[in-house]
Structure formats: C-alpha cells, structure tokens
Design an enzyme around this catalytic site. Structure first.
Site, PDB file in Angstrom:
ATOM      1  N   TRP A 100       0.717  -1.318   0.056  1.00  0.00           N
ATOM      2  CA  TRP A 100       0.054   0.087   0.140  1.00  0.00           C
ATOM      3  C   TRP A 100       0.753   1.188  -0.229  1.00  0.00           C
ATOM      4  O   TRP A 100       0.645   2.247  -0.646  1.00  0.00           O
ATOM      5  CB  TRP A 100      -1.004   0.049   1.059  1.00  0.00           C
ATOM      6  CG  TRP A 100      -1.949  -1.051   0.973  1.00  0.00           C
ATOM      7  CD1 TRP A 100      -2.127  -2.468   1.907  1.00  0.00           C
ATOM      8  CD2 TRP A 100      -3.001  -1.269  -0.052  1.00  0.00           C
ATOM      9  NE1 TRP A 100      -3.030  -3.183   1.582  1.00  0.00           N
ATOM     10  CE2 TRP A 100      -3.733  -2.519   0.260  1.00  0.00           C
ATOM     11  CE3 TRP A 100      -3.334  -0.701  -1.143  1.00  0.00           C
ATOM     12  CZ2 TRP A 100      -4.438  -2.819  -0.517  1.00  0.00           C
ATOM     13  CZ3 TRP A 100      -4.314  -1.209  -1.859  1.00  0.00           C
ATOM     14  CH2 TRP A 100      -4.743  -2.425  -1.742  1.00  0.00           C
ATOM     15  N   ASP A 172      -1.912   6.630   6.318  1.00  0.00           N
ATOM     16  CA  ASP A 172      -3.047   5.693   5.740  1.00  0.00           C
ATOM     17  C   ASP A 172      -3.287   4.662   6.898  1.00  0.00           C
ATOM     18  O   ASP A 172      -2.418   3.878   7.352  1.00  0.00           O
ATOM     19  CB  ASP A 172      -2.393   5.013   4.623  1.00  0.00           C
ATOM     20  CG  ASP A 172      -3.440   3.866   4.132  1.00  0.00           C
ATOM     21  OD1 ASP A 172      -4.474   3.604   4.526  1.00  0.00           O
ATOM     22  OD2 ASP A 172      -3.001   3.324   2.940  1.00  0.00           O
ATOM     23  N   LYS A 196     -12.387  -2.125   6.388  1.00  0.00           N
ATOM     24  CA  LYS A 196     -11.499  -2.700   7.290  1.00  0.00           C
ATOM     25  C   LYS A 196     -12.110  -2.828   8.488  1.00  0.00           C
ATOM     26  O   LYS A 196     -12.407  -3.795   9.227  1.00  0.00           O
ATOM     27  CB  LYS A 196     -10.315  -2.494   7.309  1.00  0.00           C
ATOM     28  CG  LYS A 196      -9.442  -2.292   5.876  1.00  0.00           C
ATOM     29  CD  LYS A 196      -9.087  -3.397   5.004  1.00  0.00           C
ATOM     30  CE  LYS A 196      -8.926  -3.274   3.507  1.00  0.00           C
ATOM     31  NZ  LYS A 196      -7.624  -2.414   3.200  1.00  0.00           N
TER      32      LYS A 196
HETATM   33  C1  LIG Z   1      -7.018  -1.960   1.927  1.00  0.00           C
HETATM   34  C2  LIG Z   1      -6.051  -0.794   2.171  1.00  0.00           C
HETATM   35  C3  LIG Z   1      -6.042   0.177   1.024  1.00  0.00           C
HETATM   36  C4  LIG Z   1      -6.937   0.111  -0.115  1.00  0.00           C
HETATM   37  O1  LIG Z   1      -8.074   0.752   0.235  1.00  0.00           O
HETATM   38  P1  LIG Z   1      -9.255   0.914  -1.029  1.00  0.00           P
HETATM   39  O2  LIG Z   1     -10.275   1.552  -0.203  1.00  0.00           O
HETATM   40  O3  LIG Z   1      -9.507  -0.540  -1.523  1.00  0.00           O
HETATM   41  O4  LIG Z   1      -8.685   1.824  -1.974  1.00  0.00           O
HETATM   42  C5  LIG Z   1      -4.985   1.293   1.336  1.00  0.00           C
HETATM   43  N1  LIG Z   1      -4.446   1.012   2.175  1.00  0.00           N
HETATM   44  C6  LIG Z   1      -4.352  -0.006   3.200  1.00  0.00           C
HETATM   45  C7  LIG Z   1      -3.304   0.106   4.283  1.00  0.00           C
HETATM   46  C8  LIG Z   1      -5.484  -0.865   3.026  1.00  0.00           C
HETATM   47  O5  LIG Z   1      -5.431  -1.840   3.925  1.00  0.00           O
END
Ligand SMILES: *Cc1c(COP(=O)(O)O)cnc(C)c1O
Length: 361
Positions: A100, A172, A196
């Site tokens: 990511w 993030d 998540k």
């Molecule tokens: C799942 C995830 C993403 C991607 O998220 P989307 O909502 O599918 O764009 C980005 N960063 C992390 C750390 C993730 O776990």
C-alpha cells in the site's frame, strides 16, 4: 456450522449492528422508507451523518481544529488527493513499508509535479518490520511525511508515531483505525477505507487539520479537501447507507467502552494467536516481534504445500478468508474490532490439531 470470517477487507461487522440494520431495513425510524431511499439532504439523513461524525470525534478524541470528511474513492483515491492538495511543486516524504505504501508512492509520482523522496524502506527484508524514523531523516521543508500505520498484507504496524518536527504526518490508517492508541494531534491527515474496521466498502474517512485545507488551487472540486470540508461531505451524494452502518459501528464501539476497551480486546485476541505461533513447532510469524500488527497476523509453515493443505482444511472447518495475500502466501488472520475472541480460540485449537496431524511432514 459456525463461520469465522478472517477477511482483510471487506471484513466482519458486529452482529448487533447487522441486526439493527436489518430491523430498520425497510422502515427507518417510522419513516416508511429505508435509509437507502432517504434523500441525502433530508433531516433523517442529516441526523445520521452528524451523529456518525460526533461519535467518531468522541471515540478518537479528534480536536476541533480537524475536519472529518466522509468521501468515496477508497483509500486509493487518497494516494492522489494527498499530494494534489498538499505538495504541488514541493517535496513529499514517504516510508515504504509494503504494497500500500508503494501504491501511495506511485500515485504521488504519477502527478508529475511532486518531488517524492522515500526516506526509509524495509523492502529488501520483504517488509517484515517497520523501519526506524529519526528526526534527522525529515527535511523540514517537505510538505508532509506519509506513513502506512498498519500494513494489512505483511502484518506490520507502527507502535509509535515518528517525530517529524513541523512536517505534517499523513497516515494511511485503513486497517488499524479505531484499533490503536495513537494521538490524532500527531497527524496532519488520517485517512482510511471503511471496509476494514469501520463499515461497508464505499466510504472513506478523512480526518484533516484545518491548516492543510486550501493550500493549493485544486481545479477538480471533488478532489479538493477544501470543497469537501466546506460542503460537510455533501458536495455530492455521499455513500449514505455506508455512513449509516458506520454510525451504528461507532455507537457499538462506544457502548462497549470506547477505544481503551476495544484495544484491550484487540490485544488479547492478537496475543492468543501470537502465543500459539510462538509455542508451535510448525507455524512461524514472518514479522519481527517489535513490528507485529494487532489487526492482521500472517503465519506460515515454511512449506507451501502444507500451507495449502492448512487452508483447504481450515476453510472446510468454517474458517473463512484465512488464505494469505497472493503476494505473501501462507495464512493471514485479520482480527478487526468486530472479530470475536471465540474465533481466535477456535483457530488456535484448529492449529494445534493440524500440527499434531501434520507436524512430522
Ligand atoms: C485496503 C487498503 C487500502 C486500499 O483501500 P481501498 O479502499 O480499496 O482503496 C489502502 N491502504 C491500506 C493500508 C489498506 O489496508
């Protein structure tokens, strides 16, 4: 058969939340309409979005000088929105801790006018730890430092947030928002895809400090934090049903006792599994002990065929979505807030049985 859903995302939601949503599904608060059918400008939906924000602020102790935005496009759109809003013709710092982070770095480079500098990386060790970040590594002229607080795929997490001086930290936090004891004041921006640890897919939560709004002319209104903040996330139609479920999840968390209580539970759940891995002569964790995630826990046998056998048998026994990410292999248990402790206990028992049956292979 009891099913335990270890999915990394979209992930398990609290059963009481699903049941409340079910009970209100066709008739929300006597309106005769489903939440899905309400105007996003109606007073009923206005109450939902305001209450969702209020509860998230309470849960995370979000100071008044931060905006909470409910957007779309996933965490992935934030990979572009962050540099677009914060770093045009400026330098932006990144820590590379996995897939990511790499995508966030790639998106910033793609904009073309951001000077992207990767100040630390654990790439050469398969991202099995979080690199140490010291203040001397931070160029104080940089627009921001981007980190991925929890690396969903490899199972690492920051135990403390680096000191970046006056450079805002952009995080993030998709896979450990509401499952950590970080302090919002340590960040300029926090963003997270909801699927998540918050609610259904389709919603992205952004928490942004006031002074980071409107730094640059962003000629795409949908991609401009300032426009979104000025419109209170109602510049266009927001993902209304996902926001409603998030509101119920926040309420569920508060009724449980808030973050201190849920963090205690998350630690207990993770400890159960890490202890079982430590004790085992078959399973190991690829992650360095000081960097281990509470929410995403990969483990392997060291033998791809045996991993596969485990995954097949686990699935048949009701353990859903345990297969590791295709880039890592093995197994991965995602233990988000809504994942029940009984599910971890059942997995540990299953692992012990599997080891007895297969340890000699
Ligand atoms: C799942 C995830 C993403 C991607 O998220 P989307 O909502 O599918 O764009 C980005 N960063 C992390 C750390 C993730 O776990």
């Amino acid at each position: 058969m009891t099913v335990y859903n270890f999915s990394a995302g979209p992930a398990v939601l609290p059963t009481p939340v699903l049941e409340q949503a079910q009970s209100e599904f066709t008739d929300y608060k006597g309106s005769g309409m489903s939440v899905m059918e309400l105007s996003h400008r109606s007073s009923l939906f206005d109450a939902i979005i305001k209450d969702a924000e209020k509860r998230l602020r309470e849960l995370m102790s979000i100071p008044d000088n931060y905006h909470v935005l409910f957007l779309q496009g996933g965490a992935s759109l934030q990979f572009s929105m962050v540099p677009l809003n914060l770093a045009q013709n400026k330098k932006a710092l990144y820590v590379n801790t996995g897939s990511w982070s790499k995508k966030a770095i790639a998106a910033a480079k793609e904009l073309g006018n951001v000077e992207v500098e990767v100040i630390a990386s654990s790439a050469k060790d398969n991202f099995t730890y979080i690199p140490e970040i010291t203040p001397d590594m931070i160029d104080q002229d940089a627009a921001y430092l981007h980190i991925t607080t929890n690396n969903t795929i490899v199972g690492t997490a920051y135990k403390s947030i680096p000191n970046a001086g006056n450079v805002p930290i952009v995080a993030d936090m998709s896979s450990n928002i509401l499952a950590n004891d970080y302090d919002v004041k340590d960040f300029g921006i926090i963003y997270a895809g909801a699927q998540k640890n918050i609610g259904p897919a389709g919603l992205t939560v952004v928490i942004i400090r006031d002074d980071l709004l409107g730094l640059y002319e962003v000629n795409e209104p949908m991609l401009d934090y300032k426009t979104q903040a000025a419109a209170n996330s109602l510049y266009n139609t927001p993902p209304t049903f996902a926001i409603y479920i998030a509101q119920l999840v926040f309420k569920w968390l508060q009724e449980l006792g808030g973050l201190p209580e849920i963090l205690k539970q998350d630690q207990e759940k993770a400890q159960l599994l890490y202890d079982a891995i430590e004790k085992s002569n078959l399973f190991t964790s690829p992650v360095r002990p000081d960097s281990r995630s509470l929410t995403n826990i990969p483990f392997v046998t060291g033998n791809a065929k045996l991993d596969q056998k485990f995954n097949v048998e686990a699935l048949a026994a009701g353990f859903e979505n345990l297969k590791g990410h295709r880039s890592v292999g093995g197994m991965r248990a995602s233990l988000y807030n809504a994942f029940p402790k009984e599910g971890v206990q059942a997995l540990v028992t299953f692992m012990e049985k599997f080891e007895k049956e297969n340890g000699g292979l």
